[in-house]
Design a protein around this motif. Structure first.
Motif, PDB file in Angstrom:
ATOM      1  N   GLY A 122      -4.556   0.178  -1.315  1.00 19.23           N
ATOM      2  CA  GLY A 122      -4.728  -1.277  -1.327  1.00 19.23           C
ATOM      3  C   GLY A 122      -4.726  -1.863   0.066  1.00 19.23           C
ATOM      4  N   HIS A 123      -3.848  -1.344   0.936  1.00 19.26           N
ATOM      5  CA  HIS A 123      -3.810  -1.835   2.319  1.00 19.26           C
ATOM      6  C   HIS A 123      -5.138  -1.559   3.017  1.00 19.26           C
ATOM      7  CE1 HIS A 123      -2.673  -2.526   6.480  1.00 19.26           C
ATOM      8  NE2 HIS A 123      -3.187  -1.335   6.748  1.00 19.26           N
ATOM      9  N   ILE A 124      -5.653  -0.330   2.842  1.00 22.28           N
ATOM     10  CA  ILE A 124      -6.885   0.065   3.524  1.00 22.28           C
ATOM     11  C   ILE A 124      -8.070  -0.758   3.047  1.00 22.28           C
ATOM     12  CG2 ILE A 124      -8.555   1.949   3.762  1.00 22.28           C
ATOM     13  CD1 ILE A 124      -6.139   3.882   3.802  1.00 22.28           C
ATOM     14  N   THR A 125      -8.262  -0.828   1.729  1.00 15.72           N
ATOM     15  CA  THR A 125      -9.437  -1.526   1.197  1.00 15.72           C
ATOM     16  C   THR A 125      -9.364  -3.029   1.465  1.00 15.72           C
ATOM     17  OG1 THR A 125      -8.368  -1.531  -0.989  1.00 15.72           O
ATOM     18  CG2 THR A 125      -9.993   0.191  -0.561  1.00 15.72           C
ATOM     19  N   GLY A 225      -2.822   5.857  11.549  1.00 16.93           N
ATOM     20  CA  GLY A 225      -1.660   5.157  12.087  1.00 16.93           C
ATOM     21  C   GLY A 225      -1.519   5.403  13.573  1.00 16.93           C
ATOM     22  N   GLY A 226      -2.313   6.355  14.099  1.00 16.55           N
ATOM     23  CA  GLY A 226      -2.131   6.705  15.502  1.00 16.55           C
ATOM     24  C   GLY A 226      -0.702   7.142  15.716  1.00 16.55           C
ATOM     25  N   THR A 227       0.073   6.363  16.422  1.00 18.72           N
ATOM     26  CA  THR A 227       1.480   6.697  16.629  1.00 18.72           C
ATOM     27  C   THR A 227       2.392   5.641  16.021  1.00 18.72           C
ATOM     28  OG1 THR A 227       1.298   5.674  18.807  1.00 18.72           O
ATOM     29  CG2 THR A 227       1.111   8.060  18.702  1.00 18.72           C
ATOM     30  N   THR A 228       1.881   4.808  15.132  1.00 23.13           N
ATOM     31  CA  THR A 228       2.720   3.837  14.437  1.00 23.13           C
ATOM     32  C   THR A 228       2.499   3.973  12.940  1.00 23.13           C
ATOM     33  OG1 THR A 228       1.025   2.107  14.483  1.00 23.13           O
ATOM     34  CG2 THR A 228       2.515   2.225  16.360  1.00 23.13           C
ATOM     35  N   GLY A 229       3.329   3.337  12.151  1.00 25.09           N
ATOM     36  CA  GLY A 229       3.329   3.572  10.721  1.00 25.09           C
ATOM     37  C   GLY A 229       2.347   2.762   9.913  1.00 25.09           C
ATOM     38  N   ILE A 230       1.750   1.721  10.453  1.00 26.26           N
ATOM     39  CA  ILE A 230       0.840   0.889   9.676  1.00 26.26           C
ATOM     40  C   ILE A 230      -0.586   1.301  10.004  1.00 26.26           C
ATOM     41  CG2 ILE A 230       0.085  -1.465   9.206  1.00 26.26           C
ATOM     42  CD1 ILE A 230       2.889  -2.379  10.132  1.00 26.26           C
TER      43      ILE A 230
END
Length: 571
Positions: A122-125, A225-230
């Protein structure tokens, strides 16, 4: 076509170590990938492009389907330049048809991992604004698509009928024996906004021409997320994607030409497989043999049947082959090259694999933001042990002191930074993260390592706390937040620990509230509905107190040291 700046061997010591015939400042092809694949289809339409569990698709059939899907996207869904279309598909013939069809229609692909939770999807879309999603009618996947529709994260589903990917006998058997695994799509309460994938192809709509600016138009919005969680949407232009394909092709020195057969057991929605297992071979007119997921027996049967010679893999997969008594040298005899990526390749795995297979095992390195490959060991001869190889043609790298920001010398550790035509345009609608991702025009990788005098690159650590598990990014914060929702938990801190099978695995340290009790098994059961399988902690360790920094923040440093001293306590 782009040509890198003229080389300066004094600043690029790796050039002297390049295999014969490979040139660093060669011309890089930035023709959009869908154009390259359609050209390959036209060149040899009768050749096999895709093999899925024995069912085959010729290059001619692939082209027809790509063009028809692109036409339907335009005429039925209004897809145009910049339209985001989400793909939530395991490896099947539907994936490349949808992927290239979206690009031919002018759209942008948004890859979605079917293993993700509905919240993650849901976050991605929602972030991407991907109103259209292409998926399958396998119940476990389809129900996530339905949930996304219900939540309003996507507005329309295009659903492919999984048995249609199978050869005739298997299709009949599946439809009889595993009918319960298929969703009853027509009975969905959202049936009004669901369209059949096959019906769209049957229309045979002709797509309108789309003029693509390779250097500006976005081909893939790949979440990382690269180096972060979001998760953030890395914007990969058509030129980024095709440049990395061209770089890999040159580095392969003919490896990806039609005499080869490439195994696609890694999922196409992962940037490594998307580029190395799909885009590079298909643009060359080379056969790709697919599995929908990794199962050792199925992979060994596939190798025996197809005599495939190129295996892109993650260390987890290579370790499974190396440790399995059922994997024989004869079954692996067709393999010439195995390319390890997605996570660090342990020396133990390298050695164990070498005892099973005579294939050259080459470790590569990359990141989503670089489309993804930056460095790779030579694919035709042995490289220095424990190295991730040399920078690809057209790629520049440097190492920068983590504290001072100054470029360090040969042999000195620093953050690896990258420049090249494969480096992303930035993150989608995230100016702050885009700015933080670069230093003086160089992409910051967050990985620490060094280069030796011959230009070989070695990585030693990561700056941030990202855990790479079986090639996938796992974020401690995601696990911590899920664990904290349990009523008995007061504090939790998650670290990544070495894991023989997955490369790394998460371990959770938990402090319970006074008077509360819960077992490790109970807590894992609780987390099963909140985390995907990759994120599930390998071990949950209960402690009376968790270490903190001077300002009161939970500290991972002491936990890593404690875990190392216990020599990796196992659950």
């Amino acid at each position: 076509m782009d040509t890198p700046a003229a080389s300066n061997e004094g600043l690029r010591p790796w050039i002297a170590s390049y295999p014969d015939g490979i040139v660093w400042d060669d011309v890089i092809d930035t023709t959009p990938v869908h154009e390259q694949v359609l050209a390959a289809c036209a060149k040899n339409p009768g050749a096999v492009a895709l093999d899925f569990l024995g069912g085959t698709t010729s290059f001619g059939e692939l082209a027809e389907s790509i063009v028809a899907f692109a036409g339907a996207l335009q005429s039925q869904f209004g897809v145009t330049k910049g339209t985001r279309v989400a793909l939530m598909l395991p490896n099947t013939p539907f994936y490349p048809i949808a992927y290239y069809g979206v690009l031919r229609a002018g759209g942008t692909v948004v890859n979605c991992n079917p293993l993700y939770t509905v919240a993650e999807l849901g976050h991605i879309t929602a972030n991407a604004g991907a109103d259209i999603m292409v998926t399958l009618d396998l119940q476990q996947i389809f129900e996530k698509g339905e949930a996304l529709l219900k939540a309003g994260h996507v507005k329309k589903l295009i659903v492919a009928h999984f048995p249609n990917a199978l050869p005739l006998v298997k299709k009949i058997l599946f439809s009889v024996a595993k009918r319960k695994d298929l969703a009853k799509v027509s009975q969905s309460p959202h049936a009004g906004v669901i369209t059949s994938f096959e019906d769209l192809l049957a229309r045979k709509d002709s797509p309108s021409p789309v003029t693509v600016d390779p250097s500006k138009d976005i081909a893939v919005q790949q979440y990382t997320g690269g180096t972060t969680g979001i998760p953030k949407g890395a914007l990969l232009t058509h030129a980024n994607i095709s440049a990395n394909m061209s770089q890999i092709d040159k580095w392969g020195d003919g490896l990806f030409l039609p005499r080869s057969t490439v195994v696609a057991v890694l999922p196409f929605f992962h940037i490594f497989a998307m580029t190395v297992c799909m885009n590079v071979p298909l643009s060359n007119g080379t056969r790709v043999v697919m599995l929908p997921r990794f199962e050792l027996k199925a992979l060994l049967n596939l190798l025996t049947r197809t005599k495939a010679n190129v295996l892109p893999a993650v260390p987890t997969l290579l370790n499974a082959i190396a440790r399995a008594d059922t994997a024989t040298a004869e079954q692996l005899s067709s393999l010439e090259v195995a390319i390890s990526g997605g996570a660090a390749l342990p020396d133990e795995v390298r050695s164990a694999f070498a005892k099973k297979s005579k294939a050259l095992l080459a470790e590569g390195y990359g990141l989503t933001e670089a489309s993804p490959v930056v460095c790779c060991a030579a694919l035709r001869k042995a490289s220095k042990p424990m190295s991730i190889g040399l920078p690809l043609p057209g790629t520049d790298i440097r190492f920068v002191d983590v504290d001072s920001g100054k470029v360090v010398g040969v042999g000195e550790n620093g953050e690896l930074q990258v420049k090249g035509p494969q480096v992303m345009a930035g993150y989608y609608e995230n100016a702050e993260a885009s700015q933080d991702a670069f230093m003086d025009g160089w992409l910051r990788t967050g990985d620490v390592g060094h280069m030796d005098e011959d230009g070989y690159v070695f990585l030693v650590d990561r700056i941030k706390d990202l855990i790479i598990c079986s090639g996938f990014n796992v974020y401690p914060r995601t696990i911590e937040e899920a664990t904290m929702t349990h009523e008995a938990v007061e504090e939790v801190n998650v670290i990544g620990v070495p894991d023989e099978y997955r490369g790394e695995a998460p371990v959770a340290f938990v402090k319970l509230k006074a008077g509360q009790s819960v077992t490790e098994a109970d807590l894992k059961t609780f987390l099963a509905g909140k985390l995907n399988k990759i994120e599930m902690p390998k071990e949950i360790i209960f402690k009376d107190a968790l270490p903190k920094t001077l300002i009161g923040k939970l500290s991972k440093k002491e936990l890593r040291e404690e875990y190392a001293q216990t020599k990796g306590r196992k659950s």
